[in-house]
Design an enzyme around this catalytic site. Structure first.
Site, mmCIF file in Angstrom:
data_model
loop_
_atom_site.group_PDB
_atom_site.id
_atom_site.type_symbol
_atom_site.label_atom_id
_atom_site.label_comp_id
_atom_site.label_asym_id
_atom_site.label_seq_id
_atom_site.Cartn_x
_atom_site.Cartn_y
_atom_site.Cartn_z
ATOM 1 N N ARG A 86 1.114 -1.393 -0.376
ATOM 2 C CA ARG A 86 -0.227 0.192 -0.273
ATOM 3 C C ARG A 86 1.254 1.373 -0.232
ATOM 4 O O ARG A 86 0.286 2.265 0.682
ATOM 5 C CB ARG A 86 -1.532 -0.364 1.802
ATOM 6 N N LYS A 113 1.807 11.467 -10.665
ATOM 7 C CA LYS A 113 0.779 10.410 -11.697
ATOM 8 C C LYS A 113 2.076 9.010 -11.832
ATOM 9 O O LYS A 113 2.806 9.911 -12.369
ATOM 10 C CB LYS A 113 0.638 11.307 -12.795
ATOM 11 N N GLU A 165 6.902 19.737 -24.054
ATOM 12 C CA GLU A 165 6.586 20.083 -22.779
ATOM 13 C C GLU A 165 6.361 21.389 -21.555
ATOM 14 O O GLU A 165 5.869 22.314 -20.855
ATOM 15 C CB GLU A 165 6.588 18.903 -21.434
ATOM 16 N N LYS A 177 5.101 23.502 -13.324
ATOM 17 C CA LYS A 177 3.424 22.532 -12.305
ATOM 18 C C LYS A 177 3.859 22.369 -10.842
ATOM 19 O O LYS A 177 2.625 22.057 -10.825
ATOM 20 C CB LYS A 177 4.958 21.356 -12.999
ATOM 21 N N GLU A 230 -6.321 17.169 -9.831
ATOM 22 C CA GLU A 230 -6.822 16.904 -11.266
ATOM 23 C C GLU A 230 -8.485 17.065 -11.522
ATOM 24 O O GLU A 230 -9.001 16.497 -12.118
ATOM 25 C CB GLU A 230 -6.438 15.909 -12.613
ATOM 26 N N ARG A 268 -5.555 21.675 -12.736
ATOM 27 C CA ARG A 268 -4.300 21.006 -13.457
ATOM 28 C C ARG A 268 -4.547 19.779 -14.753
ATOM 29 O O ARG A 268 -3.388 19.957 -15.487
ATOM 30 C CB ARG A 268 -4.359 19.232 -12.484
ATOM 31 N N ASN A 320 -3.174 18.882 -19.365
ATOM 32 C CA ASN A 320 -3.501 18.465 -20.877
ATOM 33 C C ASN A 320 -3.618 19.446 -22.189
ATOM 34 O O ASN A 320 -3.826 18.577 -23.601
ATOM 35 C CB ASN A 320 -4.462 18.077 -20.721
ATOM 36 N N HIS A 336 -3.165 17.410 -25.682
ATOM 37 C CA HIS A 336 -3.284 16.253 -25.216
ATOM 38 C C HIS A 336 -3.674 15.076 -25.551
ATOM 39 O O HIS A 336 -4.003 14.400 -25.755
ATOM 40 C CB HIS A 336 -2.709 15.427 -23.761
ATOM 41 N N HIS A 388 -2.876 12.036 -27.918
ATOM 42 C CA HIS A 388 -3.400 10.871 -27.551
ATOM 43 C C HIS A 388 -3.901 10.344 -29.153
ATOM 44 O O HIS A 388 -3.528 8.935 -28.687
ATOM 45 C CB HIS A 388 -3.963 10.607 -26.281
ATOM 46 N N HIS A 430 5.988 10.681 -27.650
ATOM 47 C CA HIS A 430 4.824 11.543 -27.233
ATOM 48 C C HIS A 430 5.141 13.142 -27.171
ATOM 49 O O HIS A 430 4.132 13.698 -27.693
ATOM 50 C CB HIS A 430 4.480 11.135 -25.950
#
Ligand SMILES: NC(=O)c1ccc[n+]([C@@H]2O[C@H](COP(=O)([O-])OP(=O)(O)OC[C@H]3O[C@@H](n4cnc5c(N)ncnc54)[C@H](O)[C@@H]3O)[C@@H](O)[C@H]2O)c1
Ligand SMILES: [Zn+2]
Length: 360
Positions: free
Chosen positions: A118, A140, A182, A224, A234, A238, A242, A245, A249, A262
């Site tokens: 955990r 993340k 980025e 950031k 998010e 946040r 994206n 993005h 994607h 990416h």
């Protein structure tokens, strides 16, 4: 050596940025006495930096796991290999997992740290520009599922992050450019002064002048970190990160992750989003051109490939995690250094922006 604090109450941590930080004892990777350490890296980065990372760690029992290099290994199978290794070394809850590599290793190792017993301590040592400015900060973690990128994951903040810009000397040029996408992204939606700074300093950045790189990486991380401190999970601001993005994607999926890195897909995605914003009158005319010039300075692509059908891109965007209740949720620039969350663009408007962004 400089630090930036990510302010998250009891989960706050420091990101240390500098040149030549690997190779000798470093406070950023202090390990509690008499506890186990597992370093997770890949076959490309291991011969370059594993020994100098080990030299930073004093007084600990160090284990290493070397995974194959590539996004296609960011899967359940390789998450299991990390867990198996932690079991093997009899890691207990006080163990520390250190990721050494790009965003793939950081995300996958981070998720092993999030889930083993955990959650165990986790330190990021990002070695790609993309991981240094983006992936290593914010917590993340996760891996890809055959039906979706980053479909499985958790938020798990590191206890510290160590960014040594010396590692960028061995990073392939195309990967460096992908990281720049980025950097430009965060400047474009949050920091107008930074956007101008990038334009003014592009020559030094391309020449990898150490002081320029440190300033740039620090400012990206500080931006950031501020977003993450405000909205860790998010639910609001946040989402601005994206920018570009949703289109990226879709393009990555459409081209089976084989054509674009990416960051390259993000560059194209920012082009489509800024064109859409201009076409809808949400930002002043000329911003798309300005971004294109900056992206091109760093060798990034700016056009949707001619073969990419708008209908296919839209179809894939519907499957994106960011779609809520059937409407697209797009991040559009509203001015230099500002973005907005848009759910009102119609299929026709989005298609028109995609078509207008296509290579002819
Ligand atoms: N967690 C987040 O917030 C977040 C944010 C952005 C991206 N990501 C994830 O990050 C991943 C992309 O990260 P990436 O661009 O770093 O890709 P990557 O980890 O695949 O690294 C790119 C390539 O560079 C190599 N490399 C890394 N450092 C090197 C060095 N110093 N010298 C030589 N080679 C080096 C790697 O081995 C790899 O071949 C994606 O999986 C993406 O989903 C996560
Ligand atoms: Zn990204």
């Amino acid at each position: 050596m400089q630090t930036i604090k990510v302010e998250l109450a009891e989960r706050s941590y420091l990101v240390t940025v500098g040149s030549g930080l690997l190779g000798s004892a470093n406070a950023a990777i202090a390990i509690p006495p008499a506890t186990a350490v597992l370093i997770v890296t890949n076959a490309t980065v291991e011969p370059l930096y594993l020994q100098s990372l080990k030299d930073c760690i004093v007084d600990a029992e160090i284990h290493t796991l070397i995974l194959p290099d590539g996004e296609r290994f960011k899967t359940l199978e390789f998450w299991t290999k990390i867990i198996d290794k932690l079991v093997d070394i009899r890691a207990t809850r006080d163990a520390t997992l250190i990721t050494l590599g790009g965003g793939v290793i950081g995300d996958l190792g981070g998720f092993a740290a999030a889930s083993y017993m955990r959650g165990i301590r986790f330190i990021q040592v990002p070695t790609s520009l993309l991981a240094q400015v983006d992936a290593s900060v914010g917590g993340k973690t996760g891996f890809n599922h055959p039906s979706g990128k980053n479909l499985v994951g958790a938020f798990h903040q590191p206890v510290s992050v160590l960014v040594d810009i010396e590692t960028l000397k061995t990073l392939p040029g195309r990967e460096f450019s992908a990281g720049m996408a980025e950097v430009i992204k965060i400047a474009a939606i949050r920091d107008a002064g930074f956007l101008t700074w990038l334009e003014d300093n592009s020559k030094n950045i391309n020449e990898k002048d150490p002081d320029t790189l440190i300033s740039m990486i620090k400012r990206s991380i500080a931006n950031k970190a501020a977003v993450v401190a405000e909205d860790e999970r998010e639910s609001g601001v946040r989402a601005l990160l994206n920018f570009g993005h949703s289109f990226a994607h879709a393009l990555e999926t459409l081209t089976h992750y084989e054509e674009y890195l990416h960051g390259e897909a993000v560059a194209i995605g920012m082009m489509v989003a800024s064109r859409l914003s201009e076409q809808r009158g949400l930002c002043a005319a000329g911003f798309n051109r300005r971004l294109a010039n900056l992206l091109q300075t760093f060798g990034l692509p700016c056009e949707m490939p001619a073969g990419a059908q708008a209908a296919d891109i839209l179809g894939l965007m519907k499957l994106d995690k960011k779609v809520i209740a059937g409407s697209y949720r797009l991040i559009l620039p509203s001015a230099a250094g500002r973005g907005l969350i848009d759910s009102d663009s119609t299929n026709e408007q989005i298609s028109a922006a995609i078509v207008a962004s296509q290579a002819r």
